[in-house]
Design an enzyme around this catalytic site. Sequence first.
Site, PDB file in Angstrom:
ATOM      1  N   LYS A  90       0.807  -1.228   0.000  1.00 20.87           N
ATOM      2  CA  LYS A  90       0.000   0.000   0.000  1.00 20.87           C
ATOM      3  C   LYS A  90       0.842   1.281   0.000  1.00 20.87           C
ATOM      4  CE  LYS A  90      -4.499  -1.398   1.718  1.00 20.87           C
ATOM      5  NZ  LYS A  90      -4.382  -2.862   1.880  1.00 20.87           N
ATOM      6  N   GLU A 112     -10.522   7.478   3.008  1.00 17.27           N
ATOM      7  CA  GLU A 112     -11.498   6.678   3.747  1.00 17.27           C
ATOM      8  C   GLU A 112     -10.880   5.305   3.947  1.00 17.27           C
ATOM      9  OE1 GLU A 112     -11.623   4.328   0.613  1.00 17.27           O
ATOM     10  OE2 GLU A 112     -11.953   6.458   0.235  1.00 17.27           O
ATOM     11  N   SER A 371       1.820  -9.625  -1.041  1.00 12.05           N
ATOM     12  CA  SER A 371       1.426  -8.217  -0.927  1.00 12.05           C
ATOM     13  C   SER A 371       1.697  -7.622   0.445  1.00 12.05           C
ATOM     14  CB  SER A 371      -0.055  -8.058  -1.282  1.00 12.05           C
ATOM     15  OG  SER A 371      -0.856  -8.918  -0.483  1.00 12.05           O
TER      16      SER A 371
HETATM   17  C1  LIG Z   1      -5.161  -3.871   1.230  1.00 15.73           C
HETATM   18  C2  LIG Z   1      -4.439  -5.129   0.966  1.00 15.73           C
HETATM   19  C3  LIG Z   1      -4.773  -5.986  -0.107  1.00 15.73           C
HETATM   20  C4  LIG Z   1      -5.952  -5.758  -1.015  1.00 15.73           C
HETATM   21  O1  LIG Z   1      -5.918  -4.632  -1.804  1.00 15.73           O
HETATM   22  P1  LIG Z   1      -5.621  -4.640  -3.362  1.00 15.73           P
HETATM   23  O2  LIG Z   1      -5.965  -3.268  -3.783  1.00 15.73           O
HETATM   24  O3  LIG Z   1      -6.478  -5.678  -4.017  1.00 15.73           O
HETATM   25  O4  LIG Z   1      -4.183  -4.963  -3.518  1.00 15.73           O
HETATM   26  C5  LIG Z   1      -4.005  -7.114  -0.329  1.00 15.73           C
HETATM   27  N1  LIG Z   1      -2.976  -7.421   0.480  1.00 15.73           N
HETATM   28  C6  LIG Z   1      -2.626  -6.643   1.526  1.00 15.73           C
HETATM   29  C7  LIG Z   1      -1.479  -7.055   2.375  1.00 15.73           C
HETATM   30  C8  LIG Z   1      -3.345  -5.475   1.798  1.00 15.73           C
HETATM   31  O5  LIG Z   1      -2.999  -4.718   2.848  1.00 15.73           O
END
Ligand SMILES: *Cc1c(COP(=O)(O)O)cnc(C)c1O
Length: 388
Positions: A90, A112, A371
């Site tokens: 993020k 938000e 992610s």
């Molecule tokens: C917020 C988040 C997501 C989901 O958001 P995307 O916009 O689909 O990437 C996925 N993995 C993590 C670790 C997150 O914090």
Amino acid sequence: MSKVSVEEGYFGQFGGSFVPPEMKKALDYIAEQFNKYKDDPEFNEEFKYHLKEYVGRENPLTYASHLTEQLGGAKIYLKREDLNHTGSHKINNVMGQILLAKKMGAKRVIAETGAGQHGVATATVCAMFGIECVIYMGAEDTRRQALNVFRMELLGAKVVAVDKGQGRLKDAVDEALNDLVENYENTFYLLGSAVGPHPYPTMVKHFHSVISEESKRQILEKEGRLPDAVIACVGGGSNAIGAFAHYIDEPSVRLIGVEPDQAAALTKGKPAVIHGFKCLVLMDEEGNPLPTYSIAAGLDYPGIGPEHSYLQESGRAEYYTVTNEEVLAAFQTLSRTEGIIPALESAHAVAHAVKLAPTLSKDQILILNISGRGDKDVEQVFDMLKDQ
Ligand SMILES: *Cc1c(COP(=O)(O)O)cnc(C)c1O
């Protein structure tokens, strides 16, 4: 393209900007400024500098030798977004957008948040740049995510609990949009995923495409060739679109998105307008958005980014679902085999890889986008496993 045109912001039939005229004015202004700065060498130098010195990029593409061996098929590499400052992908997007906000002379930033993760990321960069930060959050969500509210306040943000409606994310979005319409001359609305009206899906992809820019360079260095597939989890779609971006024009690379089976907009959704843009949406017979559920808070969203909707419809990308049980198992598998505790969101990508890798040959290569890290989820997983 440097000028905003009517067609810009469309991905096939998806995307666009379905908002009232006052809001269109605010969004057009952001689109114009984004187009002005995205190719500006000075802006890009600054973005790169902060990605390196603050976020900690580039992050590694780790060969998961033990997981590969255990699954007995394709070679698995992990793109380590979990190692970024604040623990997920993020930060790439919020860093890009806050730099744009600064260039635009914004005096305050609003956002938000549902579970609080995007709110914390936004509050982080606002603290770092000394910009006033207001986070709208459904009142019900502020009670369920009290610790994230505290994190945001610790970082100097003001958290506004929205009592209207059901006190959930949708109500927080409405309040943030109202704020933007009233204050857009000095306020920047920092959006957290590859969703929303134009220019957000395009802008969010732009800032996250550093993920695949790096992974492509890294896999060419390590293997001398492109991967056979890139796998990422999909909530709104931002980490996935960033992980896919530099491979979209490489037809030999399969692009695979993974959703929770109870929030499967891409596999079960229908085209509709939601939150000001057109995408695939999970709906009931009457066309109302269906309630979604995921054990991963970041994947709990009834719609999906417009570009993923298009990649699905055109057949360029493939989307699959996994069950909560598969996700919980994958969460533990990656922890045990590689010593990497993934976020529950990322464990969706791992869960699909656990099924796919054994069907492929040993000379094939998969890249999994991790992610985020799982520290935030350990207590929840503890509770879920305890009850089994
Ligand atoms: C917020 C988040 C997501 C989901 O958001 P995307 O916009 O689909 O990437 C996925 N993995 C993590 C670790 C997150 O914090």
